[in-house]
Design a protein around this motif. Structure first.
Motif, short mmCIF file in Angstrom:
data_model
loop_
_atom_site.label_atom_id
_atom_site.label_comp_id
_atom_site.label_asym_id
_atom_site.label_seq_id
_atom_site.Cartn_x
_atom_site.Cartn_y
_atom_site.Cartn_z
N ARG A 40 38.58 39.42 38.95
CA ARG A 40 39.11 39.55 40.30
C ARG A 40 38.72 38.29 41.07
O ARG A 40 37.58 38.16 41.52
N ILE A 41 39.68 37.39 41.20
CA ILE A 41 39.44 36.17 41.97
C ILE A 41 39.40 36.59 43.44
O ILE A 41 40.33 37.27 43.91
N PRO A 42 38.35 36.24 44.17
CA PRO A 42 38.30 36.62 45.59
C PRO A 42 39.56 36.16 46.32
O PRO A 42 40.08 35.07 46.07
N GLU A 43 40.04 37.01 47.21
CA GLU A 43 41.29 36.73 47.91
C GLU A 43 41.20 35.45 48.74
O GLU A 43 42.14 34.66 48.77
N HIS A 44 40.09 35.26 49.40
CA HIS A 44 39.92 34.09 50.25
C HIS A 44 38.85 33.18 49.64
O HIS A 44 37.70 33.59 49.50
N HIS A 45 39.27 32.00 49.26
CA HIS A 45 38.35 31.01 48.71
C HIS A 45 38.93 29.63 49.00
O HIS A 45 40.12 29.50 49.29
#
Length: 168
Positions: A142-147
């Protein structure tokens, strides 16, 4: 507090990882990557050129155990890293890689840089995993939504022999 010797080691590891990534990326894409230099803390670790465009690279290392990290780094590791690795070692082995990557991605997602074009490069420093292990769990991450990263790459092993895996 990081002493001068540890700081130099950290910079050297980051430069080695960046140079290895650049070599593998260039080999795989035929896009020239050249000239690296180290940045101040408000910017990503390393800057280079991808073709004619400036690119900033944030470098991270993925370790499989506290002992492994200490052996690779050749020194003691921070208490925070010791805690994270000890916690990871309590997890079932089939979950360790995914959880270790999730933690690393989560920690890096909260960073902010004075740069518009930043890639995250993770160098797998663990002997436990190779690129094919990363590929096997890639769709479960799960790639963080905000990066702050335009792209996220993983060098499959410490020497790059198993290649690159694009995570984002």
């Amino acid at each position: 507090m990081i002493n001068a010797s540890s700081h130099q080691e950290k910079i050297q590891l980051e430069h080695q990882a960046a140079a290895l990534f650049m070599k593998l990326y260039e080999r795989d894409t035929n896009i020239t990557m050249r000239h690296i230099w180290h940045n101040e803390p408000s910017k990503p670790d390393v800057s280079c050129y991808r073709a004619d465009k400036k690119l900033d690279l944030e470098i991270a290392h993925l370790y499989g155990s506290e002992t492994e990290a200490m052996a690779i780094l050749g020194r003691d590791i921070s208490l925070e890293m010791q805690r994270e690795i000890a916690q990871m070692m309590q997890e079932p082995s089939e979950n360790r890689l995914q959880n270790a990557l999730q933690r690393l991605l989560h920690n890096k997602a909260h960073k902010r840089y004075q740069s518009d074009n930043v890639w995250l490069v993770i160098r797998n420093a663990s002997l436990l995993w190779q690129a094919e292990d990363i590929v096997a769990i890639k769709n479960h991450l799960r790639i963080p939504e905000h990066h702050p990263f335009e792209q996220i790459w993983l060098v499959g092993d410490f020497h790059g022999e198993s290649g690159l895996v694009q995570l984002f």
